[in-house]
Design a protein around this motif. Structure first.
Motif, PDB file in Angstrom:
ATOM      1  N   PHE A 158       0.808  -1.231   0.000  1.00 57.82           N
ATOM      2  CA  PHE A 158       0.000   0.000   0.000  1.00 57.82           C
ATOM      3  C   PHE A 158       0.833   1.269   0.000  1.00 57.82           C
ATOM      4  N   LYS A 159       2.052   1.160  -0.513  1.00 61.69           N
ATOM      5  CA  LYS A 159       2.956   2.304  -0.505  1.00 61.69           C
ATOM      6  C   LYS A 159       2.911   3.072  -1.827  1.00 61.69           C
ATOM      7  N   GLU A 161       1.653   4.445  -5.782  1.00 60.19           N
ATOM      8  CA  GLU A 161       0.547   5.172  -6.409  1.00 60.19           C
ATOM      9  C   GLU A 161      -0.654   4.269  -6.707  1.00 60.19           C
ATOM     10  N   LEU A 244      17.674   5.346  -3.588  1.00 59.28           N
ATOM     11  CA  LEU A 244      16.533   6.225  -3.316  1.00 59.28           C
ATOM     12  C   LEU A 244      16.140   6.207  -1.839  1.00 59.28           C
ATOM     13  N   GLN A 245      16.700   5.282  -1.078  1.00 62.94           N
ATOM     14  CA  GLN A 245      16.488   5.282   0.376  1.00 62.94           C
ATOM     15  C   GLN A 245      17.163   6.463   1.046  1.00 62.94           C
ATOM     16  N   ASP A 271      11.295  10.971  -7.327  1.00 61.05           N
ATOM     17  CA  ASP A 271      10.027  11.671  -7.303  1.00 61.05           C
ATOM     18  C   ASP A 271       9.792  12.481  -8.584  1.00 61.05           C
ATOM     19  N   LYS A 289      10.039   7.003 -14.022  1.00 62.86           N
ATOM     20  CA  LYS A 289      10.755   6.786 -12.762  1.00 62.86           C
ATOM     21  C   LYS A 289      11.774   5.651 -12.821  1.00 62.86           C
TER      22      LYS A 289
ATOM     23  N   ARG B 184       3.922   9.989  -2.449  1.00 56.51           N
ATOM     24  CA  ARG B 184       5.012  10.860  -2.006  1.00 56.51           C
ATOM     25  C   ARG B 184       5.116  10.869  -0.474  1.00 56.51           C
ATOM     26  N   ASN B 186       4.204   8.485   1.556  1.00 57.73           N
ATOM     27  CA  ASN B 186       4.740   7.188   1.986  1.00 57.73           C
ATOM     28  C   ASN B 186       6.247   7.112   1.780  1.00 57.73           C
ATOM     29  N   ARG B 187       6.689   7.606   0.640  1.00 62.93           N
ATOM     30  CA  ARG B 187       8.128   7.569   0.373  1.00 62.93           C
ATOM     31  C   ARG B 187       8.891   8.345   1.452  1.00 62.93           C
ATOM     32  N   PHE B 190       8.414   6.433   4.934  1.00 62.39           N
ATOM     33  CA  PHE B 190       8.815   5.040   5.154  1.00 62.39           C
ATOM     34  C   PHE B 190      10.065   4.598   4.403  1.00 62.39           C
ATOM     35  N   ASP B 191      10.430   5.286   3.337  1.00 62.50           N
ATOM     36  CA  ASP B 191      11.562   4.796   2.547  1.00 62.50           C
ATOM     37  C   ASP B 191      12.856   5.548   2.810  1.00 62.50           C
TER      38      ASP B 191
END
Lengths: 317, 317
Positions: A158-159, A161, A244-245, A271, A289, B184, B186-187, B190-191
């Protein structure tokens, strides 16, 4: 021929002795959809089995169920299979013989006689859920676990889009009506990694380079580094997303040395940056992306080209 | 006095000039609930502001909104604050003066005049959402983003047991009715981690020890190791959960050397082991999946005691 949910439901009513094909590198969505469909057909009094071109990894074992044993196929359904290529070693047998495809990929190649595709659905399991609703057949707990796992897998729990309102509505209903060990499923699907994988990710983060005030990172996997890290190239699957973390990173670039002076490049955007545009200018392409290209030159030349191209894109933001 | 949703809604109708208190170490739930409530009160024509004992981290900045400026409080509401201790430097001013508390912690200490607690709610934001529904006041997009972020934060982005059917139903409604940049959010929630945090996690994984066929891991943070890793003890927040990422780990044990010969221990269970039982036998306690204790002895004595205690628990599974 493209068909709607109601027509797909009609196909399931009519069919007999069904082989269900799922894709290579099986994941929670195709395994979940495959076995939910098999159990649905069993509940409708039909024989069915799931065929996968590769062994199903042990972590998806909880989704599987006994099939109807040996029988010749009268009807073949592809599930979550967008393209015949994804059938691997099953392709030669079933090409031209797939009667129905249930999928959610916009890129579906219409290889089946009837194709029920909803590109707005988060997962093939979501499309299958709508078909089951149209049939009016109650889900068992085991089918509910399959459908849940597919939706959770393809939405990154559920993270992403594609975790739409409809996806949440379906999951709410599944959780309300069924005993679903969802916290355990999520942990096994999303939290746990092998020790080897964790070590490899650590090694990759160790060699990460930072450019453009930390907005661009680069991971250069040369043959030398592969030897040093003691990993096979195949094990590097998915590392392109790791940069991207890091807070502040807009574009993550991963270079893999295929042969001396020849590099394959994967680019990921956190993003706003359009990496398809960057890679397009370098002779490659892909999605906004996630994109890629290939470059020749010395490592330092290639890095210079890439940093400049990323810099141009970031200047547009 | 414990009150229901409808009564809490009535309190909000009656109150004027409201200070909203949120907890120290602010997170997505208390910031989201605090600013959603402030905006609700503004929409009801009242003055309101959010007070936090600590600066709100930049990553939650998108949840904040302008308050009503300076005014004396006539009404004080604690949001997501289970205990006065969590008010930090605001405690001395507001102890005994909190009129209403909106919370979801079963451990709420009833420090407020009226307490609206739903321990089955995934987040304080979920309780607030139900109160807003009772009031019949429409949410703005900005309030919807607050409520979404709170529910997503406290459920680990819908990963934990508390991601109930009701939590999904609310999120489905928020996504259907509002422009929510949830991918966005969530990223960012959480990421993304700071580079320092990623390096620290790497260093911690590096010193992880494995016992009992890999079913038990131990991280021993001695003062020596802290110096070697060049991190402050405060930065180690949350590392107790890291071992559970490793496939096959049932119990993760983290030792912190507080002074020579004295260790504080955190234990986490991946799934079935009851670490509250283990820690209870060692003079400590806690929850089934997260518990702690303190032990004296040499490092090797303490490790031996812990491994034997974990072994006993695993033998019961």
């Amino acid at each position: 021929m493209r068909i709607e949910i109601a027509q797909a439901a009609e196909c399931l009513k009519q069919c007999e002795d069904v082989y269900i094909l799922i894709h290579q590198s099986p994941d929670g969505d195709c395994v979940g959809a495959g076995f939910a469909l098999m159990q649905l057909l069993h509940a409708m009094g039909k024989r069915a089995k799931v065929l996968c071109p590769e062994p199903i990894p042990a972590r998806y074992g909880f989704l599987t169920a006994p099939d109807s044993g040996e029988f010749p196929a009268k009807y073949v359904i592809g599930v979550d299979v967008a393209d015949l290529q994804l059938l691997g070693n099953l392709r030669s047998t079933y090409e031209g013989h797939v009667d129905l495809c249930i999928d959610h990929h916009i890129s579906n190649t219409d290889y089946a006689d009837r194709v029920c595709v909803d590109p707005d659905a988060s997962a093939a399991c979501q499309v299958l859920y709508e078909i089951i609703q149209a049939l009016g057949i109650p889900l068992t707990d085991s089918m509910a676990a399959c459908i849940y796992t597919g939706i959770a897998t393809d939405t990154g729990c559920f993270k992403y889009e594609n975790a739409t309102a409809r996806a949440h509505e379906i999951v709410a209903k599944l959780k309300r009506e069924h005993a679903l060990p969802y916290a355990r499923i999520n942990r096994n699907m999303f939290d746990v990694k092998s020790l080897g994988r964790l070590k490899m990710e650590r090694a990759v983060m160790e060699i990460m380079e930072f450019y453009l005030d930390g907005r661009c990172t680069m991971i250069c996997v040369t043959q030398d580094i592969l030897r040093q890290m003691q990993v096979e190239e195949a094990e590097l699957d998915g590392i392109a997303g790791l940069p991207l973390q890091v807070e502040g990173v807009e574009v993550g670039v991963t270079l893999k040395e295929k042969e001396p002076g020849f590099y394959k490049i994967s680019m990921r955007s956190a993003d706003r940056a359009n990496v398809s545009r960057i890679c397009g200018q370098l002779g490659g392409g892909g999605h906004v992306k996630a994109a890629g290209c290939a470059l020749r030159g010395t490592l330092s030349q290639v890095k210079e080209i890439l940093v400049r191209a990323v810099e141009q894109e970031l200047a547009l933001l």
